[in-house]
Write an enzyme that holds these catalytic residues in place. Structure first.
Site, short mmCIF file in Angstrom:
data_model
loop_
_atom_site.label_atom_id
_atom_site.label_comp_id
_atom_site.label_asym_id
_atom_site.label_seq_id
_atom_site.Cartn_x
_atom_site.Cartn_y
_atom_site.Cartn_z
N LEU A 21 29.49 -29.08 -0.69
CA LEU A 21 28.06 -28.81 -0.51
C LEU A 21 27.48 -29.77 0.51
O LEU A 21 27.82 -30.95 0.50
CB LEU A 21 27.34 -29.02 -1.85
CG LEU A 21 27.83 -28.15 -3.02
CD1 LEU A 21 27.25 -28.67 -4.32
CD2 LEU A 21 27.43 -26.70 -2.79
N ASP A 63 34.04 -31.33 -3.48
CA ASP A 63 33.17 -32.50 -3.61
C ASP A 63 33.72 -33.53 -4.60
O ASP A 63 33.02 -34.49 -4.96
CB ASP A 63 31.77 -32.06 -4.08
CG ASP A 63 30.95 -31.44 -2.95
OD1 ASP A 63 30.87 -32.08 -1.88
OD2 ASP A 63 30.41 -30.34 -3.12
N ARG A 88 30.50 -27.93 -9.11
CA ARG A 88 31.01 -29.28 -9.42
C ARG A 88 31.20 -29.52 -10.92
O ARG A 88 31.73 -30.57 -11.31
CB ARG A 88 30.07 -30.34 -8.82
CG ARG A 88 29.90 -30.22 -7.31
CD ARG A 88 29.34 -31.48 -6.72
NE ARG A 88 30.19 -32.61 -7.02
CZ ARG A 88 29.85 -33.88 -6.87
NH1 ARG A 88 28.67 -34.18 -6.39
NH2 ARG A 88 30.69 -34.86 -7.18
N ARG A 134 19.47 -31.70 -9.21
CA ARG A 134 20.76 -31.68 -9.93
C ARG A 134 20.65 -32.12 -11.39
O ARG A 134 21.39 -31.64 -12.25
CB ARG A 134 21.76 -32.60 -9.22
CG ARG A 134 22.04 -32.26 -7.77
CD ARG A 134 22.90 -31.01 -7.68
NE ARG A 134 23.15 -30.64 -6.30
CZ ARG A 134 24.13 -31.14 -5.55
NH1 ARG A 134 24.96 -32.04 -6.05
NH2 ARG A 134 24.29 -30.73 -4.31
N HIS A 167 19.64 -37.38 -4.54
CA HIS A 167 19.74 -38.08 -5.83
C HIS A 167 18.80 -39.28 -5.81
O HIS A 167 18.44 -39.77 -4.73
CB HIS A 167 21.16 -38.59 -6.05
CG HIS A 167 22.17 -37.51 -6.30
ND1 HIS A 167 23.19 -37.24 -5.42
CD2 HIS A 167 22.32 -36.66 -7.33
CE1 HIS A 167 23.94 -36.25 -5.90
NE2 HIS A 167 23.42 -35.88 -7.07
N CYS A 254 28.51 -43.10 -4.37
CA CYS A 254 29.11 -41.94 -5.03
C CYS A 254 30.62 -41.87 -4.88
O CYS A 254 31.27 -41.08 -5.54
CB CYS A 254 28.44 -40.65 -4.56
SG CYS A 254 28.37 -40.46 -2.81
#
Ligand code: CIR
Length: 259
Positions: A21, A63, A88, A134, A167, A254
């Site tokens: 993504l 991802d 995901r 998310r 995020h 991440c």
């Protein structure tokens, strides 16, 4: 108090990495270059004293290298999340197996709640939890409840109106010592007055996603003013090239789960 880490879980980018993504970054990453950058990231964590568990890439999850979104690892328990992007969701399964060996207590979120670990920022005993595209409100509240049961504090920050933040931690990081790096448009109602804010210059917003690991701060390379700011505060920045992960909307934090 500064939390010290001894281990990290990571997953190298795999052959389908470019199919992941991306909205902001523009896509088109070079896998070979991404692997070199990931190697350097691994070496950096080792230089900070961490022992690594590096998981095999899974072609079904382009991802999957962004492991942070699949769990919230605290000093008291591990919480396996339910990532908010449908593509995901399945990533959490293998992370749960990896985490299981290290934690006596592994907790889970319940469907249909969703939480991406990138929306969760631990500031000592307080967890800031972003409600985002998310992380659902239900997910944020469920996670907050779990954390409070573990004896932590939790505060929700709604970033759904933000145009720049995928995020919460896209624009915010905790350095330790009560210092919070903040960039991006956090809602005014977010009460962060207990923290000393470390600002990020315009044009260097990507650098806000930095990671304090023991005696160093991992920081994206190419943001000299922010690195200087960290040095002036007494930190020891460790710059890492992130171009290929940035193209897939990923930041430094991440790429690993630190615990
Ligand atoms: C995604 O959109 O889910 C990935 N391409 C990037 C995730 C980055 N994760 C993070 O910043 N915590």
């Amino acid at each position: 108090m500064t939390i010290r880490f001894s281990r990290a879980i990571l997953r190298r980018p795999g052959p389908t990495f470019a199919e992941g993504l991306n909205v902001v970054g523009g896509g088109g990453p070079d896998l070979a270059r991404a692997l070199v950058q990931h190697q350097a990231y691994e070496r950096a964590l080792e230089a900070c004293g961490l022992v690594l568990t590096v998981l095999a890439a899974d072609d079904h999850y382009p991802d999957g290298t962004f492991v942070e979104d699949t769990a919230v690892l605290t000093q008291r328990a591990a919480i396996v999340t339910r990532p908010g992007a449908p593509s995901r969701l399945g990533e959490a399964e293998s992370i749960e197996r990896a985490v299981d060996g290290f934690y006596p207590t592994v907790l889970r979120l319940n469907a249909p709640s969703t939480v991406d670990g990138g929306d969760v920022c631990q500031c000592d005993d307080l967890f800031l939890i972003g409600v985002s595209q998310r992380t659902s409100e239900a997910g944020a509240n469920e996670l907050a409840g779990i954390l409070k049961d573990l004896g932590y504090r939790a505060m929700l920050i709604d970033i759904r109106a933000s145009r720049t933040l995928l995020h919460l931690k896209t624009g915010l990081s905790y350095l330790g010592e009560g210092r919070l790096v903040v960039a991006g448009d956090l809602p005014p109602e977010a009460n962060l007055s207990e923290f000393e804010r470390v600002a990020v210059d315009k044009g260097e917003g990507y650098a806000a996603n930095c990671v304090r690991v023991n005696d160093r701060v991992l920081v994206a390379a190419g943001f000299p003013r922010f690195a200087e700011r960290l040095s002036s505060l007494g930190y020891d920045p460790l710059p890492l090239e992130m171009s290929e992960f940035r193209k897939m909307d990923g930041g430094l934090s991440c790429l690993s789960l630190r615990f």
